[in-house]
Design an enzyme around this catalytic site. Structure first.
Site, short mmCIF file in Angstrom:
data_model
loop_
_atom_site.label_atom_id
_atom_site.label_comp_id
_atom_site.label_asym_id
_atom_site.label_seq_id
_atom_site.Cartn_x
_atom_site.Cartn_y
_atom_site.Cartn_z
N GLU A 84 21.38 -17.02 -12.35
CA GLU A 84 21.48 -15.77 -13.08
C GLU A 84 20.90 -14.58 -12.30
O GLU A 84 21.50 -13.53 -12.23
CB GLU A 84 20.76 -15.92 -14.43
CG GLU A 84 20.74 -14.69 -15.30
CD GLU A 84 22.12 -14.26 -15.78
OE1 GLU A 84 23.08 -15.04 -15.61
OE2 GLU A 84 22.25 -13.12 -16.29
N ASP A 85 19.73 -14.80 -11.69
CA ASP A 85 18.98 -13.66 -11.12
C ASP A 85 19.05 -13.53 -9.60
O ASP A 85 18.53 -12.56 -9.05
CB ASP A 85 17.49 -13.77 -11.52
CG ASP A 85 17.30 -13.67 -13.02
OD1 ASP A 85 18.25 -13.24 -13.70
OD2 ASP A 85 16.21 -14.03 -13.52
N HIS B 56 16.05 -22.73 -13.26
CA HIS B 56 16.87 -22.28 -14.38
C HIS B 56 17.29 -20.81 -14.29
O HIS B 56 18.27 -20.42 -14.92
CB HIS B 56 16.19 -22.58 -15.72
CG HIS B 56 15.11 -21.61 -16.12
ND1 HIS B 56 13.79 -21.79 -15.78
CD2 HIS B 56 15.16 -20.45 -16.81
CE1 HIS B 56 13.07 -20.80 -16.27
NE2 HIS B 56 13.88 -19.96 -16.90
N ASP C 6 11.57 -22.36 -22.07
CA ASP C 6 11.75 -21.06 -21.44
C ASP C 6 11.33 -19.98 -22.43
O ASP C 6 10.55 -19.07 -22.13
CB ASP C 6 13.22 -20.92 -21.04
CG ASP C 6 13.56 -19.56 -20.45
OD1 ASP C 6 12.73 -19.02 -19.69
OD2 ASP C 6 14.67 -19.06 -20.74
N HIS D 72 6.99 -18.01 -13.60
CA HIS D 72 7.71 -18.33 -14.85
C HIS D 72 8.39 -19.70 -14.79
O HIS D 72 8.13 -20.55 -15.67
CB HIS D 72 8.70 -17.21 -15.19
CG HIS D 72 9.66 -17.55 -16.28
ND1 HIS D 72 9.25 -17.80 -17.58
CD2 HIS D 72 11.01 -17.70 -16.28
CE1 HIS D 72 10.32 -18.09 -18.33
NE2 HIS D 72 11.40 -18.04 -17.55
N ASP E 91 -3.17 -27.90 -48.63
CA ASP E 91 -3.25 -28.59 -47.34
C ASP E 91 -3.81 -27.70 -46.24
O ASP E 91 -3.57 -27.90 -45.09
CB ASP E 91 -1.89 -29.17 -46.94
CG ASP E 91 -0.77 -28.26 -47.35
OD1 ASP E 91 -1.06 -27.12 -47.74
OD2 ASP E 91 0.39 -28.69 -47.27
MN MN Z 1 13.55 -18.04 -17.88
#
Ligand code: MN
Length: 733
Positions: A83-84, A79, A146, A55, A268
Site C-alpha cells: 500500500e505505502d 502488511h 493493526d 508500526h 459483577d
Molecule cells: Mn498498518
C-alpha cells in the site's frame, strides 16, 4: 495486553519474544520479512515521529502474543508495504510464498475499504470485509491487531481523525473481535475507542475505579483467600487458579450508563475467576462456591452446556460475600480459558492452528449467513442495520424438541425461531409451545428454552403481515416479505373481496358498487391502497384486519345510508314501551326495543338483553349475538327471559320490519312480481333493490313490515312460488 500504549517496539523485542516462546517459529523467515519491510519503509515516519517500521513491528508483536503462526507474523511485518511503498505483491510472493502474499493482499484490500462513507457504500464495504474474513480468517486477525496498534497511538493523530477512527473501531472492529471471541483485543479496542467517543464518562469511571482500588483489592484478596482455603480441603489434583478481575472501563459504562444503574448496582464489578483442569471440576467448584456464599437467584448461567456463539464457555454465578457485597464468579477449564481470552486465535496459540476446515466451519457460518441474508434485500439501511444487529454481542440460545440449538439475537421471538429452522416452518407456523406451554407470537425467547413450532397443514396457510413488526431477525423479515411478494396478488384480491362481502352481509351493510370506493376511501388511504383491488389484496394477505375497521364502517353506513331511509319509510313507529307486546321477566316499565341484528317477529323465540341506559333490547334466541354471548359466557346476568304478549299474537297489524333475501334466475320482471305479491297481501314494502350475482342470478333484498312469523311464512311461500325464484330467506339469521 501486557504492554503500555506508549511502548515503542523494536526488532530485539520480537527476537526475544520468539526465543522465549514455547512455539516453534521460523526466525530467519521472520527476520527476512523484517529487513524487507524496514528497507521499504526506510524514509517514512509515523505521526508520532517514530520510524514507520515501529508500526509493523508492533503489529507483529501483538500477533506473537496471540500465538499466531510464522506466515501471519511475516504478513504483519509486510502488511503496509504494498500500500505505502513501491513493492509489488509479486515480489512478496517470490520471497515469502503464496500464503504470505495472500495475507498481505487481503489486509491491503481491507485497508482500502472506507467504512464511514455513504450508507450504501458502507454496507457494500462491510460485505467485503466479511467476504475477506470468510476466505482466510488470519486476514481479519492481522487487521484487528493493526487497528489495535493504531488505536494505541491514536493520540498522535489530528483530533478530527480521532473520532471517526474511534467510531469505526467501536462499530465495526470491536463487534468482529467479539464474534471471533478475541476478548483481550476486543476489550482493549473498546476501551481505547470509548476514551475518544466519551472522554468525560471515561475519566469519570476511571477515577471511580482508582478511588476504590485499594478497597476493591482488599475485598478480592479476602475472597480469594477464603476460596483457596476451602478448595484445599476439596482435594483437587492441581490447586485451581483463582484470579480477581475488574471489568473493562467500557464494560462498566455499558452496564452503568446504558442501563441507568448506579455503580453499586453493578453486580459483577467485583469478579473472581476460577480455572480448573476438567469440566467435572467446574461443576464441583460451583457446588463449593454456592455452599460458601449465598447465590443471587436467576444470576446463574451455564455457558459450558450452552456455549455463546463465539464459543465462549464458563459457568457464571453471582453470590453475596460475608460483607454483603455481591460478586460474580466465573468457573472454567484452562482450555475454555484460552478460548475465552483469545477466541479463534487460541487455535494457533494452543492448538497448532486450524488444521481441518471443519473447525472453521462453525466459526464462519454466521459470516456466510449475513452475506446470504443480504442477497435478498436492496434496502441499504437495512443491510447496515442487520450487520450491526447481527454483530451485536449478546445471543439467545433456544432448542428444538430434538435438542438442536438455534442461535438468535436477544429479543428474538418464536417467529424468528421458526424461520431459523426452515422457511417452510416459518410460513406454516400457527403457534408455538415454549417448555410445553402455548405462547403468543410475540413471546421473546430466553436461553435454554425448548421451542416446539406448531404448523398448519392447510396449504394456503402463510405468514401474517403483522409478523414483520414482531420478529427481530433480518432472516425472518426477508422471508416473510418474499412470501408476500411471491404469493399471487390475484388470490389475495379474491380472498379479500370475499371476506369483505361476508363481513358486510353479516353487518347488513349494503353499498352500491359504484359508491364502494368512496365508502371505503378513509380506510384505503390509511392502508396506502390506491385502488379497490389493492384494498382487497391487503385484506387478503392480512395487511388490513377487517375486525379492526368494521365498527367504523358500520357507523359510517348507519350515518350515510341506512338510517334516514328506514325512518322515513316506516309505515308505523316501532312499538311503544307501554305496548311493545313483549313481556320481560322481572321488568315492568323498561323501554323495549327490537334488536336490529336479528329483527325478531312475533312467533319467534326471544330473549331480552338489559342494556346500559337504553332499556331492554329483544333478540331472537337464535341470534348470533346471543349465541356468541352464551358461548363466551360474557355477562350472562344481563340476558333475561322474554315472551310475546298474547295480545301481540292476535294483533294482525304489520308493524315488524324484516328483510327478505331472495335469489332468482335472471328475470327482468322479478321486482314487479315481488311487489305484486306484497300488494295482494297488503304488506307494506319499504325498500327493494336488486343486484346481479356473478353467476348470472339476481339477488333481491326486500324490506317489508309484517305482523309476525306466521304471516311472514305465508309471504315467503307465496314468493317461492313465483317463476324463477330459487330461494327466499329471512335475512339476519
Ligand atoms: Mn498498518
Amino acid at each position: 495486553m501486557v504492554n503500555k500504549p506508549e511502548t515503542v517496539y523494536t526488532v530485539d523485542m520480537i527476537i526475544q519474544k520468539i526465543i522465549d516462546d514455547e512455539k516453534q517459529y521460523d526466525l530467519s523467515k521472520i527476520m527476512t520479512s523484517y529487513e524487507f519491510a524496514a528497507k521499504a519503509h526506510a524514509n517514512q515516519v509515523r505521526s508520532s515521529g517514530e520510524p514507520y517500521i515501529t508500526h509493523p513491528l508492533a503489529v507483529s508483536f501483538i500477533l506473537l502474543e496471540l500465538g499466531m503462526d510464522t506466515d501471519t507474523i511475516c504478513a504483519a511485518m509486510l502488511h503496509d508495504v504494498v500500500e505505502d511503498t513501491d513493492t509489488t505483491l509479486e515480489e512478496i510472493k517470490k520471497l515469502f510464498g503464496q500464503d504470505v502474499a495472500m495475507l498481505v493482499d487481503g489486509v491491503t484490500k481491507l485497508g482500502k475499504i472506507p467504512l464511514f462513507t455513504k450508507e450504501e457504500q458502507q454496507a457494500e464495504n462491510v460485505r467485503k470485509i466479511l467476504l475477506a474474513m470468510s476466505q482466510d480468517i488470519r486476514v481479519i486477525i492481522i487487521k484487528l491487531c493493526d487497528r489495535l496498534h493504531n488505536m494505541r497511538t491514536l493520540h498522535f493523530r489530528p483530533a478530527n481523525k480521532q473520532r471517526n477512527t474511534a467510531l469505526e473501531t467501536m462499530n465495526i472492529y470491536a463487534p468482529i473481535a467479539h464474534r471471533l471471541g478475541m476478548r483481550t483485543v476486543k476489550d482493549e479496542i473498546e476501551d481505547l475507542s470509548f476514551r475518544y467517543l466519551d472522554p468525560y464518562a471515561y475519566s469519570e469511571i476511571e477515577s471511580m475505579l482508582e478511588k476504590k482500588s485499594d478497597e476493591r483489592e482488599a475485598f478480592i484478596e479476602s475472597i480469594k483467600k477464603q476460596i483457596s482455603e476451602r478448595f484445599k480441603e476439596a482435594g483437587f489434583e492441581h490447586s485451581p487458579q483463582i484470579d480477581g478481575r475488574v471489568k473493562s472501563v467500557y464494560g462498566i459504562y455499558k452496564k452503568a450508563f446504558m442501563q441507568g444503574k448506579h455503580m453499586d448496582e453493578i453486580y459483577d464489578k467485583y469478579a473472581v475467576r476460577i480455572i480448573v483442569d476438567s469440566v467435572y471440576e467446574c461443576y464441583n467448584s460451583l457446588g463449593i462456591i454456592h455452599d460458601m456464599f449465598r447465590p443471587i437467584p436467576n444470576r446463574f448461567k451455564d455457558y459450558i452446556a450452552t456455549p455463546k456463539a463465539n464459543m465462549y464457555q464458563s459457568l457464571h454465578t453471582t453470590v453475596i460475600g460475608r460483607e454483603g457485597i455481591p460478586f460474580e464468579v466465573q468457573i472454567r477449564t484452562w482450555d475454555m480459558h484460552h478460548t475465552a481470552e483469545y477466541g479463534i486465535a487460541a487455535h494457533w496459540k494452543y492448538k497448532e492452528g486450524i488444521s481441518g476446515k471443519d473447525k472453521l466451519e462453525g466459526r464462519l457460518a454466521w459470516i456466510r449467513q449475513i452475506i446470504e441474508a443480504q442477497q435478498d434485500t436492496d434496502d441499504v439501511e437495512e443491510i447496515v442495520r442487520t450487520i450491526k444487529s447481527d454483530l451485536a454481542p449478546e445471543d439467545t440460545f433456544a432448542f428444538t424438541p430434538k435438542g438442536d440449538m438455534i442461535t438468535l439475537p436477544i429479543g428474538a421471538t418464536i417467529i424468528d425461531f421458526a424461520y431459523a429452522i426452515h422457511t417452510q416452518v416459518g410460513n406454516k407456523m400457527k403457534g408455538a409451545k415454549v417448555d410445553g406451554k402455548l405462547v403468543s407470537l410475540d413471546y421473546q425467547l430466553s436461553t435454554g428454552e425448548i421451542v416446539e413450532i406448531l404448523t398448519s397443514s392447510d396449504p394456503n396457510h402463510g405468514p401474517n403481515r403483522a409478523w414483520l413488526d414482531i420478529c427481530k431477525t433480518n432472516e425472518a423479515k426477508s422471508k416473510i416479505r418474499s412470501w408476500f411478494k411471491k404469493e399471487r396478488r390475484e388470490e389475495n384480491i379474491v380472498q379479500g373481496k370475499a371476506e369483505l362481502e361476508k363481513e358486510f352481509k353479516r353487518n347488513f351493510i349494503r353499498v352500491p358498487d359504484e359508491e364502494l370506493a368512496n365508502f371505503l376511501a378513509d380506510d384505503m388511504k390509511r392502508h396506502h391502497c390506491a385502488t379497490l383491488d389493492d384494498f382487497y389484496a391487503a385484506i387478503g394477505y392480512g395487511g388490513v384486519i377487517l375486525s379492526r375497521i368494521m365498527q367504523r364502517l358500520k357507523d359510517k353506513f348507519a350515518k350515510h345510508y341506512a338510517v334516514p331511509e328506514i325512518h322515513e319509510a316506516k309505515p308505523s313507529a316501532a312499538p311503544k314501551k307501554s305496548d311493545s307486546g313483549v313481556i320481560v321477566e322481572g321488568q315492568n316499565n323498561l323501554l323495549v326495543k327490537f334488536a336490529q341484528c336479528c329483527n325478531p317477529l312475533p312467533g319467534d323465540e326471544i330473549i331480552g338483553f338489559i342494556t346500559r341506559g337504553h332499556g331492554v333490547s329483544v333478540h331472537k334466541k337464535d341470534c348470533e349475538n346471543y349465541v356468541n354471548a352464551m358461548n363466551n359466557g360474557s355477562e350472562p346476568e344481563r340476558w333475561v327471559n322474554a315472551w310475546w304478549a298474547n295480545s301481540t299474537k292476535t294483533n294482525n297489524s304489520p308493524i315488524f320490519r324484516v328483510t327478505l333475501d331472495i335469489v332468482s334466475k335472471e328475470n327482468i320482471l322479478i321486482i314487479a312480481d315481488i311487489t305484486k305479491v306484497m300488494a295482494e297481501l297488503h304488506i307494506p314494502l319499504t325498500d327493494i333493490s336488486v343486484r346481479m350475482l356473478k353467476n348470472g342470478n339476481a339477488n333481491v333484498l326486500a324490506t317489508i313490515s309484517t305482523a309476525g312469523v306466521s304471516q311472514l311464512n305465508n309471504i315467503i311461500s307465496r314468493i317461492k312460488k313465483l317463476p324463477d325464484v330459487i330461494s327466499v330467506d329471512r335475512s339476519g339469521k
